[in-house]
Design a protein around this motif. Structure first.
Motif, PDB file in Angstrom:
ATOM      1  N   ASP A   1       0.834  -1.197   0.000  1.00 11.09           N
ATOM      2  CA  ASP A   1       0.000   0.000   0.000  1.00 11.09           C
ATOM      3  C   ASP A   1       0.864   1.240   0.000  1.00 11.09           C
ATOM      4  O   ASP A   1       1.713   1.405   0.867  1.00 11.09           O
ATOM      5  N   GLY A   2       0.653   2.137  -0.985  1.00 10.65           N
ATOM      6  CA  GLY A   2       1.439   3.357  -1.017  1.00 10.65           C
ATOM      7  C   GLY A   2       0.858   4.384  -0.083  1.00 10.65           C
ATOM      8  O   GLY A   2      -0.349   4.473   0.098  1.00 10.65           O
ATOM      9  N   GLY A   3       1.770   5.183   0.511  1.00 16.33           N
ATOM     10  CA  GLY A   3       1.259   6.222   1.386  1.00 16.33           C
ATOM     11  C   GLY A   3       2.363   6.944   2.106  1.00 16.33           C
ATOM     12  O   GLY A   3       3.550   6.814   1.766  1.00 16.33           O
ATOM     13  N   ILE A   4       1.957   7.755   3.077  1.00 16.12           N
ATOM     14  CA  ILE A   4       2.906   8.524   3.891  1.00 16.12           C
ATOM     15  C   ILE A   4       2.771   8.083   5.327  1.00 16.12           C
ATOM     16  O   ILE A   4       1.647   7.996   5.849  1.00 16.12           O
ATOM     17  N   THR A   5       3.889   7.830   5.967  1.00 19.31           N
ATOM     18  CA  THR A   5       3.896   7.398   7.348  1.00 19.31           C
ATOM     19  C   THR A   5       4.603   8.429   8.204  1.00 19.31           C
ATOM     20  O   THR A   5       5.756   8.781   7.944  1.00 19.31           O
ATOM     21  N   GLN A   6       3.901   8.910   9.210  1.00 25.47           N
ATOM     22  CA  GLN A   6       4.500   9.828  10.171  1.00 25.47           C
ATOM     23  C   GLN A   6       4.649   9.104  11.507  1.00 25.47           C
ATOM     24  O   GLN A   6       3.762   8.360  11.923  1.00 25.47           O
ATOM     25  N   SER A   7       5.766   9.354  12.166  1.00 26.94           N
ATOM     26  CA  SER A   7       5.958   8.778  13.506  1.00 26.94           C
ATOM     27  C   SER A   7       6.794   9.711  14.343  1.00 26.94           C
ATOM     28  O   SER A   7       7.614  10.478  13.810  1.00 26.94           O
ATOM     29  N   PRO A   8       6.605   9.698  15.685  1.00 22.61           N
ATOM     30  CA  PRO A   8       5.540   8.965  16.356  1.00 22.61           C
ATOM     31  C   PRO A   8       4.206   9.681  16.221  1.00 22.61           C
ATOM     32  O   PRO A   8       4.155  10.787  15.702  1.00 22.61           O
ATOM     33  N   LYS A   9       3.137   9.072  16.709  1.00 21.86           N
ATOM     34  CA  LYS A   9       1.830   9.713  16.665  1.00 21.86           C
ATOM     35  C   LYS A   9       1.732  10.805  17.745  1.00 21.86           C
ATOM     36  O   LYS A   9       1.124  11.844  17.538  1.00 21.86           O
ATOM     37  N   TYR A  10       2.339  10.525  18.902  1.00 25.86           N
ATOM     38  CA  TYR A  10       2.381  11.501  19.999  1.00 25.86           C
ATOM     39  C   TYR A  10       3.833  11.676  20.438  1.00 25.86           C
ATOM     40  O   TYR A  10       4.586  10.698  20.499  1.00 25.86           O
ATOM     41  N   LEU A  11       4.204  12.894  20.782  1.00 25.66           N
ATOM     42  CA  LEU A  11       5.582  13.183  21.180  1.00 25.66           C
ATOM     43  C   LEU A  11       5.564  14.266  22.248  1.00 25.66           C
ATOM     44  O   LEU A  11       4.794  15.235  22.148  1.00 25.66           O
ATOM     45  N   PHE A  12       6.424  14.083  23.246  1.00 28.00           N
ATOM     46  CA  PHE A  12       6.502  15.054  24.318  1.00 28.00           C
ATOM     47  C   PHE A  12       7.914  15.626  24.353  1.00 28.00           C
ATOM     48  O   PHE A  12       8.885  14.889  24.240  1.00 28.00           O
TER      49      PHE A  12
ATOM     50  N   LEU B   1       2.537  17.079  19.066  1.00 28.68           N
ATOM     51  CA  LEU B   1       3.668  17.406  19.930  1.00 28.68           C
ATOM     52  C   LEU B   1       3.191  18.246  21.101  1.00 28.68           C
ATOM     53  O   LEU B   1       2.453  19.228  20.926  1.00 28.68           O
ATOM     54  N   SER B   2       3.605  17.853  22.292  1.00 27.11           N
ATOM     55  CA  SER B   2       3.247  18.595  23.505  1.00 27.11           C
ATOM     56  C   SER B   2       4.492  18.849  24.336  1.00 27.11           C
ATOM     57  O   SER B   2       5.478  18.112  24.227  1.00 27.11           O
ATOM     58  N   ILE B   3       4.414  19.880  25.183  1.00 25.32           N
ATOM     59  CA  ILE B   3       5.535  20.199  26.068  1.00 25.32           C
ATOM     60  C   ILE B   3       5.290  19.585  27.441  1.00 25.32           C
ATOM     61  O   ILE B   3       4.175  19.675  27.976  1.00 25.32           O
ATOM     62  N   LEU B   4       6.338  18.973  28.019  1.00 27.23           N
ATOM     63  CA  LEU B   4       6.217  18.433  29.376  1.00 27.23           C
ATOM     64  C   LEU B   4       6.439  19.544  30.390  1.00 27.23           C
ATOM     65  O   LEU B   4       7.279  20.426  30.159  1.00 27.23           O
TER      66      LEU B   4
END
Lengths: 114, 113
Positions: B1-12, B110-113
């Motif tokens: 399957d062609g596509g775009i993958t972003q990682s991670p889904k959540y990041l602090f 993306l969130s700040i700790l």
């Protein structure tokens, strides 16, 4: 600077009704695109209309473009709960040596109530 | 399957820390883009690249950096210079030329700790 501005900001309708969203822009364009975004997901391309086209259809979607008024509208007919999403228009902006970029408006949040 | 993958889904991110968001595509697209989306708002262009080893600043590039060493990959680094990094970051790709739609990944929050 924002090229496209959608109107209204939010829209709530009952399932089965039609939903109309509008997009106004400021400068000349080569084409205009509409995208959909489900909550927390990426955007999905819906339809592109070129500046020399006035109307385009794709399934339950109908897009119009009026270059004299610098505006476009997206009509979703016979809406379904699954159409609940944010809808964005994107207009082409900078043309450089390689291609072009698009400027996205702030979007219309559509809620379709069952 | 062609596509775009972003990682991670959540990041602090901790204060003073640089973090890198990954974006990979297997659509054989030449052009790739990074956008920032704040709550209830549209997308703002951070950086874009239309050829390997070349990239251009978008409207809000300050505090961000990118690289494009491979056609498939366009990572975004949010540096400590970006004082308000909390947002939803979207990567997209497209073929070159006018009238080409953009294909988007599912974003990194993306969130700040």
């Amino acid at each position: 600077s924002q090229q496209g501005e959608e109107d209204p900001q939010a829209l709530s309708i009952q399932e089965g009704e039609n939903a109309t969203m509008n997009c106004s822009y400021k400068t000349s364009i080569n084409n205009l695109q509409w995208y959909r975004q489900n909550s927390g997901r990426g955007l999905v391309h819906l339809i592109l209309i070129r500046s020399n086209e006035r109307e385009k259809h794709s399934g339950r979607l109908r897009v119009t473009l009026d270059t004299s008024k610098k505006s476009s509208s997206l009509l979703i007919t016979a809406s379904r709960a699954a159409d609940t999403a944010s809808y964005f228009c994107a207009t082409d902006a900078t043309m450089n040596n390689y291609g072009q970029n698009f400027v996205f408006g702030p979007g219309t949040r559509l809620s379709v109530l069952p | 399957d062609g596509g775009i993958t972003q990682s991670p889904k959540y990041l602090f991110r901790k204060e003073g820390q640089n973090v890198t968001l990954s974006c990979e595509q297997n659509l054989n697209h030449d052009a790739m883009y990074w956008y920032r989306q704040d709550p209830g708002q549209g997308l703002r262009l951070i950086y874009y690249s239309q050829i390997v080893n070349d990239f251009q600043k978008g409207d809000i590039a300050e505090g961000y950096s990118v690289s494009r060493e491979k056609k498939e990959s366009f990572p975004l680094t949010v540096t400590s210079a970006q004082k308000n990094p909390t947002a939803f970051y979207l990567c997209a790709s497209s073929m070159l030329g006018s009238n080409q739609p953009q294909h988007f990944g599912d974003g990194t929050r993306l969130s700040i700790l």
